[in-house]
Design a protein around this motif. Structure first.
Motif, mmCIF file in Angstrom:
data_model
loop_
_atom_site.group_PDB
_atom_site.id
_atom_site.type_symbol
_atom_site.label_atom_id
_atom_site.label_comp_id
_atom_site.label_asym_id
_atom_site.label_seq_id
_atom_site.Cartn_x
_atom_site.Cartn_y
_atom_site.Cartn_z
ATOM 1 N N TYR A 181 131.601 -51.442 42.473
ATOM 2 C CA TYR A 181 132.459 -52.628 42.401
ATOM 3 C C TYR A 181 132.129 -53.426 41.278
ATOM 4 C CZ TYR A 181 134.215 -51.711 47.029
ATOM 5 O OH TYR A 181 134.656 -50.811 48.170
ATOM 6 N N PRO A 236 136.640 -48.053 37.923
ATOM 7 C CA PRO A 236 137.013 -46.723 37.580
ATOM 8 C C PRO A 236 135.866 -45.729 36.890
ATOM 9 C CG PRO A 236 138.650 -48.158 36.521
ATOM 10 C CD PRO A 236 137.257 -48.968 37.168
ATOM 11 N N ASN A 237 135.700 -44.737 37.303
ATOM 12 C CA ASN A 237 134.461 -43.696 36.901
ATOM 13 C C ASN A 237 133.273 -44.396 37.274
ATOM 14 O OD1 ASN A 237 136.560 -41.833 35.995
ATOM 15 N ND2 ASN A 237 136.713 -43.083 34.195
ATOM 16 N N SER A 238 132.808 -44.984 38.306
ATOM 17 C CA SER A 238 131.618 -45.791 38.542
ATOM 18 C C SER A 238 130.435 -44.825 38.655
ATOM 19 C CB SER A 238 131.647 -46.424 40.027
ATOM 20 O OG SER A 238 131.843 -45.321 40.990
ATOM 21 N N PRO A 261 138.817 -53.737 33.933
ATOM 22 C CA PRO A 261 140.221 -53.466 33.895
ATOM 23 C C PRO A 261 141.194 -54.502 34.302
ATOM 24 C CG PRO A 261 139.119 -51.378 34.633
ATOM 25 C CD PRO A 261 138.317 -52.626 34.591
ATOM 26 N N CYS A 266 136.589 -55.620 42.537
ATOM 27 C CA CYS A 266 137.545 -54.436 42.522
ATOM 28 C C CYS A 266 136.715 -53.242 42.164
ATOM 29 C CB CYS A 266 138.523 -54.948 41.550
ATOM 30 S SG CYS A 266 137.837 -55.125 39.838
ATOM 31 N N ASP A 310 131.080 -52.178 28.593
ATOM 32 C CA ASP A 310 132.163 -52.373 29.810
ATOM 33 C C ASP A 310 132.771 -53.491 29.792
ATOM 34 O OD1 ASP A 310 130.961 -49.873 30.501
ATOM 35 O OD2 ASP A 310 129.451 -50.603 31.825
ATOM 36 N N ASP A 366 147.802 -51.687 35.754
ATOM 37 C CA ASP A 366 147.432 -50.479 36.002
ATOM 38 C C ASP A 366 145.834 -50.458 36.418
ATOM 39 O OD1 ASP A 366 149.752 -49.143 35.141
ATOM 40 O OD2 ASP A 366 149.089 -49.167 33.161
ATOM 41 N N ALA A 367 145.209 -51.633 36.533
ATOM 42 C CA ALA A 367 143.931 -51.708 37.037
ATOM 43 C C ALA A 367 143.788 -51.739 38.459
ATOM 44 C CB ALA A 367 143.440 -53.232 36.653
ATOM 45 N N PRO A 368 142.605 -51.226 39.170
ATOM 46 C CA PRO A 368 142.402 -51.332 40.517
ATOM 47 C C PRO A 368 142.852 -52.631 40.948
ATOM 48 C CG PRO A 368 140.850 -50.075 39.484
ATOM 49 C CD PRO A 368 141.329 -50.816 38.346
#
Length: 623
Positions: A92, A113-115, A126, A110, A123, A130-132
């Motif tokens: 997260y 992505p690709n953790s 997002p 949140c 980094d 379209d973000a989590p």
């Protein structure tokens, strides 16, 4: 004349009531002892305070409209709708959100992505449709609706990211209630822990370690709590019975151990708890030795700790095997000109938080493989900063990464968060405090100047002013701030409300006087006990330097101090009343002798080592 007979146009005068106190054969008379009212209900005391407030209102009545304008101006610089720099932890991003018109924060997270991709200084969390989705773990604004006062002192996520433990204060007395909730559903887990401090850490995913206080609010007991049990059945891991010592609780960066420290003003010793086996109890890491101060961390099969003594007053860095804590190795020896303030450990790096020449610094060392022997540290790389004088400190970072996060600020640079790649030396700004209203840092100048004290010691000062308004010909108004106690460093940092002074042509200066820790441990030692007068004469020397070098005149010099800084101002106003035009004393600690000799008051017994030999000096100065 009593306070009751004073007209409104004159300041109220407290009546004198003789109160004789005797201790150690010494007799003191305090004519104002009657003003102490622990019950907050004495009608005479309340009446006198009401007269003080009425007099203040009368004297300040002509500035009411300006006060409103000033408040509006300061608030107008604040970006209320904002988020903090997201922290990457596990799967997260965690962050805090503030909302326009709201007083408190939302604690949010949140998914990343690709953790499984290693962290990078580049980094970014997002944003957009379209973000989590954002998940609000706890909204303090909702909780605060039920209370006149609300504050969260600790917010701790469990290692598996499923639960949150937070400490809540609804009275303002810093006595907390701890709640555990499900991070997704916000459902309460178990019963709350009552009357605890904000010292709180997870021991695995099913237990908490916390600290409680005694009747004078001294943190004195550390407890282990299993989530499925009652607080009454919690086990006490340690009880510190010496009322000059208080307890502290920290988790190692590796999350493998918890460190419980007991500390006085001169001594600190550490025990550790295996977070995976808390039922095994505490084990001693550094023994209790008077005058030795230690602070610990962990990596692999070794503990690391700083160690300070009278001989090694600026601390040395030491390591020892986890299974043989007496086999110590000195990694960084003591240095007279560089103080070690602390360390931040990573899997492959070590960060020293240091002080040199009155400024903080961060120095990075690469560590060998975990299983390799470690006998010394060499070739440290210092992080570079952009301002002449500044404030910096490491923030919470990911132990397994090569990215150091730190917070940075100066008298002209708003609070900033950086990620620093310890492999490449690349530093990336992740967040800077938004200052509305057309603020431009290039309009301001920061300086480091040195005043010469009466004994020849050089006293550092940090100065800021607006270059297009200040003339530096003695005609400018100047506000001089001082503290000088407890080894606390008043590092130059940004304050949004201060812009209202600077933008009106004020110069702001900090005198880093002895008694603080800005120049290392000896700076503190030379400003306490029988050397406490150095704190006062350093401040006077700083004021004289500013006048001699045409930063201001006596007629344009205002001084400011808070708490122990108020003690400083009380002394210098008596020593040199001719030197200052005005003084602002905030909650000043000026009743030193009577207060410090009363062990029933909070924060007194732990400070006897600091003040015990200073009583007669201070009594003489303010008599």
């Amino acid at each position: 004349m009593t306070s009751q007979s004073q007209p409104q146009s004159s300041p109220p005068l407290a009546k004198k009531v003789e109160h004789v106190m005797e201790m150690f054969g010494d007799v003191r008379v305090d004519n104002y002892y009657w003003l102490r009212d622990d019950s907050r209900s004495n009608p005479e005391v309340i009446s006198y305070l009401q007269q003080e407030n009425a007099y203040t209102d009368a004297m300040m009545s002509g500035t009411k409209q300006f006060e409103i304008e000033l408040f509006t101006e300061i608030r107008g610089r604040v970006k209320e709708d904002d988020i903090s720099a997201p922290k990457r932890k596990g799967p997260y991003y965690y962050y805090e959100r503030t909302l326009e018109g709201k007083e408190y924060v939302q604690h949010c997270r949140c998914l990343i992505p690709n953790s499984d991709v290693p962290p990078s200084v580049n980094d970014t969390m997002p944003m957009g449709p379209d973000a989590p989705p954002e998940h609000i773990i706890l909204d303090e604004n909702v909780k605060a609706q039920e209370h006149e006062y609300y504050s969260i002192g600790a917010f701790k996520m469990s290692p598996n990211h499923k639960l949150v433990a937070y400490a809540e204060d609804v009275k303002g007395d810093e006595i907390y209630t701890v709640y555990v909730i499900d991070a997704e559903t916000r459902a309460l887990v178990g019963k709350p822990l009552k009357r605890v401090t904000s010292y709180l850490e997870w021991a695995g995913n099913d237990a908490l370690v916390y600290i409680t206080m005694d009747e004078i609010l001294r943190p004195d007991k550390v407890w282990l709590h299993k989530l499925d049990s009652e607080q009454s059945s919690d086990s006490c891991l340690y009880h510190e019975k010496d009322d000059m010592f208080s307890l502290d609780l920290l988790a190692s960066e590796s999350e493998k151990f918890l460190f419980i420290a007991s500390e006085s003003k001169t001594t600190r010793f550490v025990s550790y708890l295996d977070a995976s086996k808390p039922e095994d109890g505490l084990k001693v890491l550094t023994p209790r030795i008077n005058g030795i101060d230690t602070a610990a961390s962990h990596r692999g099969n070794q503990f690391f700790f700083t160690r300070r003594s009278d001989k090694f007053f600026n601390s040395e860095l030491v390591a020892c095997p986890v299974d043989n804590t007496s086999a110590t190795t000195v990694l960084i020896p003591h240095r007279e000109s560089v103080k070690i303030q602390g360390i931040e450990l990573f899997r492959d790096h070590l960060v020293l938080d240091e002080r040199e020449n009155g400024l903080p610094k961060l120095t990075i060392y690469r560590l060998p493989a975990v299983e390799a022997p470690l006998t010394s540290l060499k070739g440290g790389q210092a992080v570079e900063f952009i301002d002449t004088v500044y404030s910096v400190e490491p923030s919470e970072s990911q132990f397994s990464s090569s990215i150091l996060r730190f917070s940075y600020s100066s008298l002209r640079t708003p609070h900033s968060v950086y990620d620093y790649d310890m492999n490449t030396g690349v530093s990336v700004l992740k967040k800077i405090e938004n200052v509305l209203g057309g603020f431009n840092s290039s309009n301001y100048v920061t300086e480091r100047k040195w005043a010469t004290a009466s004994d020849g010691t050089q006293i550092p000062m940090s100065i800021v002013y607006r270059k297009d308004l200040v003339k530096l010909d003695g005609s400018d108004p100047l506000l001089l701030y001082g503290y000088g106690s407890y080894e606390i460093c008043i590092d130059p940092s940004f304050k949004l409300s201060r812009l209202s002074l600077l933008d009106r042509g004020f110069i702001f200066a900090i005198a880093h006087v002895r008694g603080g820790g800005e120049m290392g441990r000896q700076w503190y030692e030379n400003g306490k006990l029988l050397k406490k007068t150095n704190t006062f004469t350093d401040f006077i020397a700083s004021a004289e330097f500013l006048i001699e070098n045409k930063y201001c005149t006596k007629e344009k010099l205002v001084i400011n101090g808070r708490s122990a800084g108020g003690l400083l101002l009380g002394a210098v106003l008596n020593m040199r009343p001719d030197l200052f035009k005005a003084a602002v004393l905030q909650v000043p600690f000026v009743d030193v002798v009577t207060t410090m000799l009363d062990p029933t008051l909070p924060l007194t017994t732990s400070e006897w080592e600091v003040f015990s030999l200073s009583f007669k000096v201070l009594s003489f100065l303010v008599a």
